[in-house]
Design a protein around this motif. Structure first.
Motif, PDB file in Angstrom:
ATOM      1  N   GLU A 291      -7.271   0.772  -0.612  1.00  0.00           N
ATOM      2  CA  GLU A 291      -7.863  -0.533   0.136  1.00  0.00           C
ATOM      3  C   GLU A 291      -9.150  -0.121   0.949  1.00  0.00           C
ATOM      4  O   GLU A 291      -9.975  -1.128   0.562  1.00  0.00           O
ATOM      5  CB  GLU A 291      -6.703  -0.849   0.921  1.00  0.00           C
ATOM      6  CG  GLU A 291      -6.080  -2.281   1.141  1.00  0.00           C
ATOM      7  CD  GLU A 291      -5.144  -2.372   1.862  1.00  0.00           C
ATOM      8  OE1 GLU A 291      -4.321  -1.462   2.507  1.00  0.00           O
ATOM      9  OE2 GLU A 291      -4.849  -3.559   2.577  1.00  0.00           O
TER      10      GLU A 291
ATOM     11  N   SER B 280       0.920  -1.225   0.077  1.00  0.00           N
ATOM     12  CA  SER B 280      -0.055  -0.039   0.079  1.00  0.00           C
ATOM     13  C   SER B 280       0.833   1.223  -0.017  1.00  0.00           C
ATOM     14  O   SER B 280       0.705   2.453  -0.649  1.00  0.00           O
ATOM     15  CB  SER B 280      -0.700  -0.259   1.389  1.00  0.00           C
ATOM     16  OG  SER B 280      -1.866  -0.970   1.254  1.00  0.00           O
TER      17      SER B 280
ATOM     18  N   ASP C  95      -5.405  -1.348  -5.108  1.00  0.00           N
ATOM     19  CA  ASP C  95      -4.917  -1.710  -3.675  1.00  0.00           C
ATOM     20  C   ASP C  95      -5.599  -2.965  -3.197  1.00  0.00           C
ATOM     21  O   ASP C  95      -6.891  -2.592  -2.845  1.00  0.00           O
ATOM     22  CB  ASP C  95      -4.638  -0.653  -2.703  1.00  0.00           C
ATOM     23  CG  ASP C  95      -3.796  -1.174  -1.775  1.00  0.00           C
ATOM     24  OD1 ASP C  95      -3.112  -2.410  -1.721  1.00  0.00           O
ATOM     25  OD2 ASP C  95      -3.201  -0.314  -0.886  1.00  0.00           O
ATOM     26  N   GLU C  96      -5.266  -4.132  -3.306  1.00  0.00           N
ATOM     27  CA  GLU C  96      -6.096  -5.526  -3.073  1.00  0.00           C
ATOM     28  C   GLU C  96      -7.637  -5.436  -3.466  1.00  0.00           C
ATOM     29  O   GLU C  96      -8.339  -5.370  -2.538  1.00  0.00           O
ATOM     30  CB  GLU C  96      -5.803  -5.627  -1.444  1.00  0.00           C
ATOM     31  CG  GLU C  96      -4.195  -5.849  -1.073  1.00  0.00           C
ATOM     32  CD  GLU C  96      -4.284  -6.490   0.196  1.00  0.00           C
ATOM     33  OE1 GLU C  96      -5.176  -7.488   0.504  1.00  0.00           O
ATOM     34  OE2 GLU C  96      -3.259  -6.354   1.186  1.00  0.00           O
TER      35      GLU C  96
HETATM   36 MG   LIG Z   1      -2.077  -2.936   2.194  1.00  0.00          MG
END
Ligand SMILES: [Mg+2]
Ligand SMILES: Nc1ncnc2c1ncn2[C@@H]1O[C@H](COP(=O)(O)OP(=O)(O)O)[C@@H](O)[C@H]1O
Length: 233
Positions: free
Chosen positions: A83, A41, A158-159
């Motif tokens: 995220e 991140s 992000d993810e």
């Molecule tokens: Mg992360």
């Protein structure tokens, strides 16, 4: 298209990124892989200017953006989906999309709500619903759709599969592959190796803020030793 070279980043006194270098070519999907706390991140935030790099270069289309403010980096054509989902819970799906709208660069087919609904049909079915009354997976899709409305040429995700039900993860993978077919370049981070393998061309493995290994996704899937070393818990 994106070239990151020797990127360092700090949170206060804490030195988190120690010289990350990576590249994303036009139309390529590259996946940052690494355990929790590895620096995935922070790498994205640093590229985006949200955590200003303390050293290194972030070159996008041949222009060095390191140290530039986040709004300028967004305007240069990089879209960022953090995220934590960032939607306006009081606004409806279509209002959220309207908020994200920015003019497209010359020669690019602009994103419209209709195109976003083609990509994520479930959003089209709930266009009048307030964001606060959507499931986590639907909010994640809306966050991505809203970022696309800014017409980025590179997307940082992000993810994207984190915390989603398996059927939604599958839809997310389908959507990401559709974006790739349209020529978008994507840098994503993941802990879900199955998801990463379904969408990414290449993997960059990071550990304690350092790039440890780069390989094609296929080579990584065949290399159990590297996976065990950097990814297993
Ligand atoms: Mg992360
Ligand atoms: N806002 C913050 N302030 C201080 N330390 C942070 C902050 N955010 C993350 N960190 C630390 O930076 C390191 C990398 O975190 P992060 O980039 O979030 O990793 P990942 O995304 O790979 O899980 C971790 O050790 C984490 O504890």
């Amino acid at each position: 298209m994106l070239r990151v070279e020797g990127l360092h980043a700090h949170y206060g006194q804490a030195h988190i990124l120690h010289g990350i270098s990576l590249e994303v070519a036009q139309g390529e999907i590259v996946c940052l892989l690494g355990r929790n706390g590895a620096g995935k991140s922070t790498t994205m935030k640093s590229i985006m200017g949200l955590v200003p790099p303390s050293a290194g270069c972030v070159e996008f289309d041949g222009r060095d953006l390191a140290g530039r403010p986040a709004f300028e980096i967004a305007r240069a054509g990089i879209g960022y989906v953090p995220e934590e989902r960032r939607i306006f819970t009081e606004l409806t799906v279509e209002e959220n999309l309207a908020v994200g709208r920015r003019p497209a660069p010359a020669g690019m087919k602009p994103w419209t709500p209709e195109r976003a609904y083609e990509l994520f049909p479930v959003l089209g079915e709930m266009r009048r619903r307030p964001g606060g009354r959507m499931s986590g997976g639907e909010q994640q899709m809306l966050t991505i759709a809203r970022t696309l409305m800014g017409n980025p040429r590179l997307l940082l995700l992000d993810e994207p599969s984190e915390g989603l039900a398996p059927v939604i993860v599958e839809r997310m993978a389908t959507a990401i592959l559709a974006l790739k077919r349209e020529g978008l370049s994507i840098l994503l981070s993941e802990q879900n190796l199955v998801f990463a393998n379904a969408v990414a061309d290449r993997a960059c493995l990071i550990e304690t803020g350092q790039l440890r290994h780069t390989a094609s996704m296929a080579a990584l899937m065949a290399d159990e030793a590297v996976r065990a070393r950097y990814l297993s818990v």
